[in-house]
Design a protein around this motif. Structure first.
Motif, PDB file in Angstrom:
ATOM      1  N   ILE A   1       0.849  -1.201   0.000  1.00 23.32           N
ATOM      2  CA  ILE A   1       0.000   0.000   0.000  1.00 23.32           C
ATOM      3  C   ILE A   1       0.877   1.241   0.000  1.00 23.32           C
ATOM      4  CG2 ILE A   1      -1.662   1.334   1.357  1.00 23.32           C
ATOM      5  CD1 ILE A   1      -2.815  -1.298   2.387  1.00 23.32           C
ATOM      6  N   VAL A   2       1.926   1.214   0.812  1.00 18.79           N
ATOM      7  CA  VAL A   2       2.850   2.345   0.906  1.00 18.79           C
ATOM      8  C   VAL A   2       3.483   2.640  -0.450  1.00 18.79           C
ATOM      9  CG1 VAL A   2       5.104   3.043   1.842  1.00 18.79           C
ATOM     10  CG2 VAL A   2       3.359   2.071   3.359  1.00 18.79           C
ATOM     11  N   THR A   3       3.855   1.587  -1.181  1.00 14.85           N
ATOM     12  CA  THR A   3       4.527   1.776  -2.468  1.00 14.85           C
ATOM     13  C   THR A   3       3.543   1.969  -3.622  1.00 14.85           C
ATOM     14  OG1 THR A   3       4.668  -0.642  -2.684  1.00 14.85           O
ATOM     15  CG2 THR A   3       6.591   0.503  -1.775  1.00 14.85           C
ATOM     16  N   GLY A   4       2.246   2.007  -3.316  1.00 15.54           N
ATOM     17  CA  GLY A   4       1.246   2.306  -4.328  1.00 15.54           C
ATOM     18  C   GLY A   4       0.778   1.140  -5.164  1.00 15.54           C
ATOM     19  N   VAL A   5       1.225  -0.066  -4.842  1.00 17.74           N
ATOM     20  CA  VAL A   5       0.796  -1.251  -5.601  1.00 17.74           C
ATOM     21  C   VAL A   5      -0.641  -1.612  -5.249  1.00 17.74           C
ATOM     22  CG1 VAL A   5       1.261  -3.696  -6.056  1.00 17.74           C
ATOM     23  CG2 VAL A   5       3.164  -2.094  -5.736  1.00 17.74           C
ATOM     24  N   TYR A   6      -0.969  -1.572  -3.951  1.00 23.32           N
ATOM     25  CA  TYR A   6      -2.317  -1.861  -3.480  1.00 23.32           C
ATOM     26  C   TYR A   6      -3.022  -0.548  -3.139  1.00 23.32           C
ATOM     27  CZ  TYR A   6      -1.187  -6.853  -2.885  1.00 23.32           C
ATOM     28  OH  TYR A   6      -0.837  -8.160  -3.088  1.00 23.32           O
TER      29      TYR A   6
ATOM     30  N   LYS B   1      -5.442   2.098  -0.928  1.00 22.19           N
ATOM     31  CA  LYS B   1      -5.543   2.386   0.503  1.00 22.19           C
ATOM     32  C   LYS B   1      -6.636   1.539   1.136  1.00 22.19           C
ATOM     33  CE  LYS B   1      -4.235   7.224  -0.271  1.00 22.19           C
ATOM     34  NZ  LYS B   1      -4.714   8.628  -0.192  1.00 22.19           N
ATOM     35  N   SER B   2      -6.323   0.937   2.280  1.00 30.23           N
ATOM     36  CA  SER B   2      -7.283   0.052   2.937  1.00 30.23           C
ATOM     37  C   SER B   2      -7.093   0.110   4.450  1.00 30.23           C
ATOM     38  CB  SER B   2      -7.099  -1.389   2.446  1.00 30.23           C
ATOM     39  OG  SER B   2      -7.864  -2.295   3.226  1.00 30.23           O
ATOM     40  N   ASN B   3      -8.199  -0.033   5.152  1.00 30.69           N
ATOM     41  CA  ASN B   3      -8.150  -0.105   6.616  1.00 30.69           C
ATOM     42  C   ASN B   3      -8.301  -1.543   7.101  1.00 30.69           C
ATOM     43  OD1 ASN B   3      -7.843   1.316   9.084  1.00 30.69           O
ATOM     44  ND2 ASN B   3     -10.017   1.128   9.498  1.00 30.69           N
ATOM     45  N   HIS B   4      -8.096  -2.504   6.202  1.00 30.79           N
ATOM     46  CA  HIS B   4      -8.100  -3.916   6.608  1.00 30.79           C
ATOM     47  C   HIS B   4      -7.043  -4.126   7.692  1.00 30.79           C
ATOM     48  CE1 HIS B   4      -8.640  -8.278   6.141  1.00 30.79           C
ATOM     49  NE2 HIS B   4      -7.311  -8.351   6.270  1.00 30.79           N
ATOM     50  N   HIS B   5      -5.871  -3.559   7.451  1.00 32.97           N
ATOM     51  CA  HIS B   5      -4.873  -3.369   8.511  1.00 32.97           C
ATOM     52  C   HIS B   5      -4.910  -1.882   8.848  1.00 32.97           C
ATOM     53  CE1 HIS B   5      -3.509  -7.382   7.650  1.00 32.97           C
ATOM     54  NE2 HIS B   5      -3.247  -7.056   6.400  1.00 32.97           N
TER      55      HIS B   5
ATOM     56  N   HIS C   1      -1.417   2.804  11.075  1.00 32.79           N
ATOM     57  CA  HIS C   1      -0.167   2.054  11.168  1.00 32.79           C
ATOM     58  C   HIS C   1       0.525   2.009   9.809  1.00 32.79           C
ATOM     59  CE1 HIS C   1       2.105  -1.940  11.788  1.00 32.79           C
ATOM     60  NE2 HIS C   1       2.754  -1.000  12.443  1.00 32.79           N
ATOM     61  N   THR C   2      -0.275   1.854   8.755  1.00 30.49           N
ATOM     62  CA  THR C   2       0.301   1.881   7.408  1.00 30.49           C
ATOM     63  C   THR C   2       0.961   3.223   7.123  1.00 30.49           C
ATOM     64  OG1 THR C   2      -1.425   0.347   6.652  1.00 30.49           O
ATOM     65  CG2 THR C   2      -0.215   1.553   4.959  1.00 30.49           C
ATOM     66  N   LEU C   3       0.330   4.317   7.581  1.00 34.49           N
ATOM     67  CA  LEU C   3       0.932   5.644   7.404  1.00 34.49           C
ATOM     68  C   LEU C   3       2.261   5.748   8.157  1.00 34.49           C
ATOM     69  CD1 LEU C   3      -2.159   8.026   7.706  1.00 34.49           C
ATOM     70  CD2 LEU C   3      -0.862   7.459   5.634  1.00 34.49           C
TER      71      LEU C   3
ATOM     72  N   HIS D   1     -11.585   7.510  12.049  1.00 36.84           N
ATOM     73  CA  HIS D   1     -12.163   6.292  11.475  1.00 36.84           C
ATOM     74  C   HIS D   1     -13.219   6.599  10.412  1.00 36.84           C
ATOM     75  CE1 HIS D   1     -10.843   2.448  13.111  1.00 36.84           C
ATOM     76  NE2 HIS D   1     -10.563   3.063  14.239  1.00 36.84           N
ATOM     77  N   GLY D   2     -13.963   7.671  10.616  1.00 36.10           N
ATOM     78  CA  GLY D   2     -15.063   7.987   9.702  1.00 36.10           C
ATOM     79  C   GLY D   2     -14.695   8.989   8.628  1.00 36.10           C
ATOM     80  N   PRO D   3     -14.947  10.285   8.875  1.00 35.63           N
ATOM     81  CA  PRO D   3     -14.751  11.305   7.832  1.00 35.63           C
ATOM     82  C   PRO D   3     -13.332  11.392   7.276  1.00 35.63           C
ATOM     83  CG  PRO D   3     -16.015  12.183   9.676  1.00 35.63           C
ATOM     84  CD  PRO D   3     -15.540  10.841  10.105  1.00 35.63           C
ATOM     85  N   VAL D   4     -12.322  11.274   8.132  1.00 37.65           N
ATOM     86  CA  VAL D   4     -10.940  11.434   7.645  1.00 37.65           C
ATOM     87  C   VAL D   4     -10.570  10.314   6.684  1.00 37.65           C
ATOM     88  CG1 VAL D   4      -8.515  11.471   8.325  1.00 37.65           C
ATOM     89  CG2 VAL D   4     -10.195  12.750   9.663  1.00 37.65           C
ATOM     90  N   TYR D   5     -10.795   9.059   7.094  1.00 44.70           N
ATOM     91  CA  TYR D   5     -10.460   7.936   6.216  1.00 44.70           C
ATOM     92  C   TYR D   5     -11.300   7.973   4.941  1.00 44.70           C
ATOM     93  CZ  TYR D   5      -7.509   5.572   9.699  1.00 44.70           C
ATOM     94  OH  TYR D   5      -6.505   5.240  10.569  1.00 44.70           O
ATOM     95  N   SER D   6     -12.545   8.387   5.084  1.00 44.63           N
ATOM     96  CA  SER D   6     -13.409   8.482   3.902  1.00 44.63           C
ATOM     97  C   SER D   6     -12.872   9.526   2.922  1.00 44.63           C
ATOM     98  CB  SER D   6     -14.839   8.832   4.333  1.00 44.63           C
ATOM     99  OG  SER D   6     -15.683   8.948   3.229  1.00 44.63           O
ATOM    100  N   ALA D   7     -12.435  10.674   3.450  1.00 51.81           N
ATOM    101  CA  ALA D   7     -11.900  11.734   2.598  1.00 51.81           C
ATOM    102  C   ALA D   7     -10.607  11.308   1.916  1.00 51.81           C
ATOM    103  CB  ALA D   7     -11.672  12.998   3.430  1.00 51.81           C
ATOM    104  N   LEU D   8      -9.840  10.455   2.592  1.00 52.85           N
ATOM    105  CA  LEU D   8      -8.569   9.983   2.026  1.00 52.85           C
ATOM    106  C   LEU D   8      -8.761   8.826   1.059  1.00 52.85           C
ATOM    107  CD1 LEU D   8      -6.300  10.054   5.236  1.00 52.85           C
ATOM    108  CD2 LEU D   8      -6.214  11.635   3.289  1.00 52.85           C
TER     109      LEU D   8
END
Length: 595
Positions: free
Chosen positions: A176-181, A183-187, A191-193, A354-361
């Motif tokens: 995800i960091v390298t742009g292959v996958y 953005k996901s909150n599965h993990h 923490h990914t950021l 968890h809600g608006p911020v992740y949704s906006a991103l």
């Protein structure tokens, strides 16, 4: 002439009850351990239990008896439920009532006797020394020293495992960091950021070499985890806990192989565990400090670590919500707006992220099946065992999974294979749009096959509440993916590898040591420690135990694997605190230099 009645000759004062209780308890242990009817060790249990129960009868404290009874019910349930798969395999849906009654009564009598005696012995136990509270400068020195010692102790292990421990989860996050996958909150995306920031910083600092980006994350995590442990050790020092207990805690954080390996493993569960330890310690400090002392540092730590608890694991948010309700209730009772305000602010920010911020991103939330591990596993068990299901229910299930492949995929200890099958062969939109129908289906099958549901549930969760269940702890091999430019290579000299493997896996060879690698043990320790706090009448400190019980509770309703050590790692790390709480008193000093 009247004969005086001898004391102890009555039914409840003599040997009848000890002998009767010992008989049923020894039979329960014989059934449980698989003894034959001729095994002489049954008599050994009988003799020991007679004297154990006789001693227990001298404890008449009402509070101890009530607490002993409640906790004995809990532990008896653990013991009996652990036998459900064995009963299921041997007799289908029919319980053998004589053995079941013997197990229930026998283990209740045993636990009631043991806990009653233990609770009676610890009523006056105190682990604090008589020395005065050390000044803040000395506490800061302890914090720095402990941080340095732990970090330097782990450093050689990290160098041998350079650039750190990678897992399938961390590889997914790096992609995800390298742009292959996407953005996901599965993990947890936060923490990914963090991984992305440190990984990219490492690339800039060390010449665009991926292994140094991974290594920078590992070193930073090592340092932060050392600080988390040091914060707790310093708190114990601050509240005058005797040195032997502080040293024991220090040894626990240093030497088990998992604390070493996890210090530099890229897993969300490690920083989450650190946040739980820090938050619990800050709350402990806050509750124990007297009202004349400055509690602002604790409130600040609780605010940031509380956000970490909420954001670094999905179940952390739900556990913290329940925790917040108790804290706000306590704060209202004590008219303490600062504590409730800080707790509410941490929760509010977490919910906004968890809600608006992740949704906006554009962060994609986990798919519906991810949180349905227990229902998925229970229904899959019915399908895998070819139990009769109505045509209507089959049609509903066929929308979300290929029923013909379920028997081949089903594994009784984990729901991951069936969830993967759902993702590959079904349409999860039905789970959202027709959730009421699927909920009714789950209830309907449960009424039709209650024991099958219970058996599936026990198989899916037993590792978290019974110690003698074990899966795995370490990621033995680094994951490989052609999509990621760096293929980690941990090859070192064979002798060194064998040496570390012996340390890492010593729990499989040495009796008693393995218990420290058990998820179930740490659930037991949290329950027993909370019972100690009840016996010691630590009413306000009981709030600290709410968080671990909520974490365990979320596992009981949503765990995908039956004994995943990292899922309960937060309770492992915080267990020294749980056992200190009952035996450390509130601070009564008026010393102003004791922040």
């Amino acid at each position: 002439m009247k004969l005086e009645k001898k004391s102890g000759s009555g039914l409840f004062e003599g040997w009848f009850l000890p002998c009767a209780g010992a008989l049923v308890s020894s039979i329960a242990f014989s059934y449980y351990l698989g003894f034959t009817t001729k095994d002489p060790f049954t008599f050994f249990f009988l003799a020991v239990f007679v004297f154990l129960i006789k001693m227990r009868m001298s404890v008449r404290d009402k509070a101890i008896n009530i607490i002993s009874a409640v906790i004995s019910v809990v532990f008896t349930a653990f013991m009996v439920l652990n036998k459900v798969p064995e009963i299921y395999e041997s007799v289908g849906t029919v319980f053998t009532s004589d053995k079941l009654i013997s197990l229930i009564v026998g283990f209740f009598v045993f636990f009631f006797s043991v806990f009653g005696l233990v609770f009676d012995k610890i009523r006056n136990l105190d682990i604090t020394s008589d020395q005065t509270v050390q000044p803040f400068r000395k506490q800061l020195s302890v914090f720095a020293a402990v941080t340095a010692v732990l970090f330097l102790f782990w450093l050689p292990f990290f160098m041998i495992r350079f650039p750190g421990g990678l897992t399938d989860d961390s590889l997914n996050q790096l992609l995800i960091v390298t742009g292959v996958y996407p953005k996901s909150n599965h993990h947890p995306y936060i923490h990914t950021l963090a991984i992305g920031f440190l990984y990219n910083l490492g690339l800039k600092l060390f010449g665009n070499v991926p292994e140094y980006g991974i290594a920078l994350y590992s070193v930073v995590q090592m340092f932060l985890m050392a600080m988390a442990y040091a914060y707790f050790i310093t708190a114990a020092f601050r509240f005058r806990v005797k040195k032997c207990f502080i040293i024991a805690s220090m040894v626990f954080y240093m030497f088990p192989g998992y604390n070493i390996q996890y210090a530099f493993t890229m897993w969300k569960d490690i920083p989450f565990a650190g946040f739980v330890l820090v938050y619990s310690t800050a709350l402990w400090r806050y509750l124990l400090k007297n009202d004349k002392e400055n509690k602002t540092p604790e409130l600040i730590v609780m605010f940031f670590s509380g956000i970490g608890v909420c954001l670094f694991r999905s179940n952390g948010l739900y556990a913290f919500i329940v925790m917040a309700l108790f804290i706000v209730g306590y704060s209202i009772k004590k008219k303490n707006l600062k504590l409730s305000g800080v707790t509410a602010a941490a929760l509010a920010i977490s919910l906004i992220v968890h809600g608006p911020v992740y949704s906006a991103l554009g962060v994609v939330p986990p798919d519906p099946i991810e949180s349905l591990s227990i229902p998925t596993q229970q229904i899959a068990a019915i399908v895998a065992e070819a139990k009769p299901i109505s045509d209507g229910d089959k049609e509903l299930l066929s929308r979300v999974v290929d029923l013909e492949q379920v028997p081949e995929c089903y594994r009784e200890y984990t729901s991951d294979p069936v969830k993967k099958l759902v993702r590959e062969t079904g349409d999860q939109s039905y789970l959202i749009n027709d959730r009421e129908q699927y909920f009714k289906l789950w209830i309907r099958l449960g009424k039709q096959y209650p024991f099958e549901y219970l058996n599936a549930y026990v198989n899916q969760t037993c590792g978290y509440w019974y110690p003698d269940n074990f899966l795995w702890i370490y990621p033995n091999e680094s994951p490989i993916s052609e999509k990621f430019v760096y293929q980690p290579d941990h090859s070192v000299k064979e002798g060194i590898d064998m040496f570390f493997d012996d340390i890492w896996n010593s729990h499989n060879e040495i009796p008693l040591l393995g218990i420290l690698w058990s998820c179930g043990l740490f659930t037991w320790t949290a329950i027993i420690a909370a019972a100690f706090a009840l016996v010691k009448k630590k009413k306000k400190e009981l709030m600290i135990y709410i968080l671990p019980f909520c974490i365990i509770g979320t596992l009981m309703i949503a765990t995908p694997v039956y004994a995943e050590f990292r899922y309960i790692y937060s309770i492992v790390l915080t267990s020294p605190l749980y056992f200190m709480i009952p035996f450390v008193g509130a601070e009564k000093t008026d010393n102003n230099d004791t922040k």
